[in-house]
Scaffold this motif. Structure first.
Motif, PDB file in Angstrom:
ATOM      1  N   TYR A 120       0.857  -1.193   0.000  1.00 49.00           N
ATOM      2  CA  TYR A 120       0.000   0.000   0.000  1.00 49.00           C
ATOM      3  C   TYR A 120       0.888   1.237   0.000  1.00 49.00           C
ATOM      4  N   GLU A 121       0.417   2.278  -0.686  1.00 47.32           N
ATOM      5  CA  GLU A 121       1.136   3.552  -0.632  1.00 47.32           C
ATOM      6  C   GLU A 121       0.176   4.721  -0.827  1.00 47.32           C
ATOM      7  N   LYS A 122       0.511   5.815  -0.191  1.00 46.76           N
ATOM      8  CA  LYS A 122      -0.246   7.054  -0.318  1.00 46.76           C
ATOM      9  C   LYS A 122       0.756   8.221  -0.326  1.00 46.76           C
ATOM     10  N   ASN A 123       0.844   8.908  -1.444  1.00 45.08           N
ATOM     11  CA  ASN A 123       1.806  10.022  -1.584  1.00 45.08           C
ATOM     12  C   ASN A 123       3.203   9.598  -1.137  1.00 45.08           C
ATOM     13  N   ALA A 124       3.590   8.382  -1.506  1.00 43.52           N
ATOM     14  CA  ALA A 124       4.798   7.774  -0.947  1.00 43.52           C
ATOM     15  C   ALA A 124       6.088   8.470  -1.369  1.00 43.52           C
ATOM     16  N   HIS A 125       6.052   9.261  -2.431  1.00 47.85           N
ATOM     17  CA  HIS A 125       7.267   9.946  -2.887  1.00 47.85           C
ATOM     18  C   HIS A 125       7.244  11.451  -2.583  1.00 47.85           C
ATOM     19  N   GLU A 126       6.276  11.878  -1.799  1.00 47.37           N
ATOM     20  CA  GLU A 126       6.227  13.294  -1.432  1.00 47.37           C
ATOM     21  C   GLU A 126       7.366  13.623  -0.465  1.00 47.37           C
ATOM     22  N   LYS A 127       8.115  14.676  -0.774  1.00 49.56           N
ATOM     23  CA  LYS A 127       9.251  15.077   0.054  1.00 49.56           C
ATOM     24  C   LYS A 127       8.748  15.847   1.273  1.00 49.56           C
ATOM     25  N   LEU A 128       9.031  15.286   2.454  1.00 45.62           N
ATOM     26  CA  LEU A 128       8.519  15.850   3.692  1.00 45.62           C
ATOM     27  C   LEU A 128       9.607  15.838   4.766  1.00 45.62           C
ATOM     28  N   PRO A 129       9.504  16.701   5.778  1.00 43.21           N
ATOM     29  CA  PRO A 129      10.459  16.640   6.895  1.00 43.21           C
ATOM     30  C   PRO A 129      10.216  15.375   7.716  1.00 43.21           C
ATOM     31  N   PRO A 130      11.276  14.622   8.028  1.00 41.87           N
ATOM     32  CA  PRO A 130      11.106  13.340   8.724  1.00 41.87           C
ATOM     33  C   PRO A 130      11.297  13.388  10.232  1.00 41.87           C
ATOM     34  N   ALA A 131      11.731  14.544  10.753  1.00 43.34           N
ATOM     35  CA  ALA A 131      12.055  14.637  12.183  1.00 43.34           C
ATOM     36  C   ALA A 131      13.049  13.531  12.559  1.00 43.34           C
ATOM     37  N   SER A 132      12.875  12.927  13.726  1.00 43.64           N
ATOM     38  CA  SER A 132      13.871  11.965  14.226  1.00 43.64           C
ATOM     39  C   SER A 132      13.868  10.619  13.510  1.00 43.64           C
ATOM     40  N   VAL A 133      12.937  10.393  12.609  1.00 44.21           N
ATOM     41  CA  VAL A 133      13.017   9.196  11.774  1.00 44.21           C
ATOM     42  C   VAL A 133      14.322   9.220  10.975  1.00 44.21           C
ATOM     43  N   GLU A 188      20.552  17.072   6.160  1.00 51.00           N
ATOM     44  CA  GLU A 188      21.377  18.213   6.569  1.00 51.00           C
ATOM     45  C   GLU A 188      21.968  18.023   7.959  1.00 51.00           C
ATOM     46  N   ASN A 189      21.488  17.010   8.680  1.00 52.57           N
ATOM     47  CA  ASN A 189      22.022  16.704  10.004  1.00 52.57           C
ATOM     48  C   ASN A 189      21.746  15.244  10.341  1.00 52.57           C
ATOM     49  N   SER A 190      22.302  14.794  11.445  1.00 57.72           N
ATOM     50  CA  SER A 190      22.164  13.386  11.843  1.00 57.72           C
ATOM     51  C   SER A 190      21.001  13.152  12.788  1.00 57.72           C
ATOM     52  N   THR A 191      20.266  14.207  13.120  1.00 55.36           N
ATOM     53  CA  THR A 191      19.245  14.139  14.162  1.00 55.36           C
ATOM     54  C   THR A 191      17.810  14.247  13.665  1.00 55.36           C
ATOM     55  N   GLY A 192      17.615  15.022  12.602  1.00 53.46           N
ATOM     56  CA  GLY A 192      16.260  15.323  12.141  1.00 53.46           C
ATOM     57  C   GLY A 192      15.739  16.647  12.639  1.00 53.46           C
ATOM     58  N   LEU A 193      16.595  17.434  13.324  1.00 52.80           N
ATOM     59  CA  LEU A 193      16.186  18.781  13.730  1.00 52.80           C
ATOM     60  C   LEU A 193      15.836  19.593  12.488  1.00 52.80           C
ATOM     61  N   SER A 240       8.995  13.552  15.608  1.00 54.32           N
ATOM     62  CA  SER A 240       7.972  14.599  15.615  1.00 54.32           C
ATOM     63  C   SER A 240       8.617  15.970  15.798  1.00 54.32           C
ATOM     64  N   THR A 241       8.152  16.913  15.003  1.00 55.90           N
ATOM     65  CA  THR A 241       8.458  18.340  15.167  1.00 55.90           C
ATOM     66  C   THR A 241       7.203  19.091  14.730  1.00 55.90           C
ATOM     67  N   SER A 242       7.188  20.397  14.942  1.00 58.56           N
ATOM     68  CA  SER A 242       6.012  21.172  14.540  1.00 58.56           C
ATOM     69  C   SER A 242       5.819  21.131  13.027  1.00 58.56           C
ATOM     70  N   ASP A 243       6.919  21.076  12.262  1.00 60.67           N
ATOM     71  CA  ASP A 243       6.811  21.010  10.799  1.00 60.67           C
ATOM     72  C   ASP A 243       6.490  19.602  10.310  1.00 60.67           C
ATOM     73  N   ALA A 244       7.186  18.633  10.853  1.00 58.78           N
ATOM     74  CA  ALA A 244       7.003  17.248  10.399  1.00 58.78           C
ATOM     75  C   ALA A 244       5.726  16.626  10.945  1.00 58.78           C
TER      76      ALA A 244
END
Length: 387
Positions: A49-62, A159-164, A232-236
């Motif tokens: 199953y997939e839904k918008n699976a290639h949409e570029k989004l902020p991943p936070a700590s993932v 851009e970083n190793s954390t997801g900030l 989780s972040t406010s953007d992601a």
């Protein structure tokens, strides 16, 4: 090199389903409440199953899935060890967000830093490991992006190793599934991913105890859960890559951009429940299984046993029927010397004539060139046999 082909019909009842594999996206009864999501089979990578699976989004700590992957690969290569002591830098100690409050100058083992990432999603531990492995976080991030390209994560830039949060830091549900699949190949990581609660001593004097509770509550609440990572972040908003295994079937569900933490877990369960209710995984062969023998020319052995380099599975809908065949491609003869692990052929699994899995066949052992005495014995034996 000249090859011969050997074809055998497997005694399996399987469907001819690969051309129309996914859930119907128009089915309103199965809509995932998130910006983006995907469900894949761990062994084959097939998308269920997939839904918008290639949409570029902020991943936070993932993001830290890639940090953990590079860490496990560094351990496997012998570059670092679990008991290595890592001195915490000023930079690492000043990381915001989720952390275990490491002090500048204190030391922690690689293993404890991994545990802090898996349970607390600690940013300070992530940066400390990144600096220890690569020399700086910037160099580590470069390695993250290079590894992403190798995995064909085409929707990703780190851009970083954390997801900030960073405007140029993004990935997709599909790419998260790819790096999750790669991480879970390392069996050792599951020992930490499946811990629900633990303690860790921090500080230069190790006089402060941090209680760690796994941010992935599926580890406690969902049958067969064995990872992987929340964010989780406010953007992601709320994200999760969840893995679970029952029998031979292991699934990876990714949720991005859920409105609440509760929703991300509920929707992950929904995806996993669907997969386990409707699919089975069938083992075709296991890593190291002997597939055949190849004659050796001028070697200290007359034949070489050939084995599967990796496990081979197929994903099938429950209650379906059909027929499969496997094709084994090997050379008619091999010339010595041959090193253990050298690729010498291929196993191809086909459904209705269509290739659905390809597994490399490798040399089970090393075969050296035959010495003079060995060659002489073979000649004499050949003469006697001909008589």
């Amino acid at each position: 090199m000249k090859f011969y082909k050997k074809v055998a019909v497997l005694l399996l009842i399987i469907p001819l389903f690969f051309s129309a594999f996914n859930i119907s996206y128009g089915d309103e009864n199965f809509d995932i409440k998130a910006k983006s999501s995907i469900l894949i089979d761990y062994h084959t990578g097939e998308i269920i199953y997939e839904k918008n699976a290639h949409e570029k989004l902020p991943p936070a700590s993932v993001t830290k899935i890639m940090t953990l992957l590079l860490t496990m690969e560094a351990i496997d290569k012998g570059k670092i060890g679990l008991k290595d002591e890592v001195i915490i830098s000023t930079n690492a100690s000043k990381m915001g967000g989720s952390q275990i409050y490491l002090e500048e100058g204190e030391s922690q083992t690689v293993e404890d830093l991994i545990k802090a990432i898996c349970l607390r999603s600690a940013n300070d531990a992530s940066v400390a490991l990144a600096e220890y492995i690569a020399g700086s976080e910037e160099l580590f991030v470069k390695a993250m992006n290079e590894r992403s390209k190798e995995l064909k994560m085409n929707d990703t830039n780190f851009e970083n190793s954390t997801g900030l949060p960073h405007e140029s830091h993004y990935t997709s549900a599909y790419d998260i599934a790819l790096m999750s699949k790669e991480l879970m190949k390392h069996a050792k990581i599951q020992e930490w991913l499946t811990i629900y609660m633990s303690d860790m001593k921090v500080g230069k004097k190790k006089d402060i105890v941090q209680s760690l509770v796994n941010t992935n509550r599926l580890i406690k609440d969902y049958q067969g859960a064995n990872g992987i990572k929340t964010g989780s972040t406010s953007d992601a908003k709320y994200c999760l890559s969840a893995s679970a295994k029952r029998g031979n079937l292991q699934l990876i569900a990714v949720i991005m951009g859920a409105e609440t933490s509760k929703v991300r877990f509920e929707e992950s369960k929904k995806l996993l429940d669907y997969g386990f209710a409707n699919y089975d995984s069938v083992v075709i062969g296991k890593k190291g299984d002997i597939i055949g023998k190849v004659p050796i020319n001028k070697g200290d052995k007359t034949h070489l046993e050939v084995v599967l380099k990796d496990d081979s599975y197929i994903l099938i809908p429950k209650g379906s029927s059909g027929k499969a065949e496997k094709e084994i491609i090997l050379p008619e003869v091999l010339n010595a010397p041959i090193e253990k692990g050298k690729e010498v052929g291929e196993l191809i699994l086909k459904i209705d004539g269509k290739s659905v899995d390809r597994v490399k066949l490798i040399a089970k052992e090393t075969v050296d060139k035959a010495g003079f005495v060995n060659m002489f014995k073979k000649v004499v034996k050949g003469l006697l046999t001909n008589k």
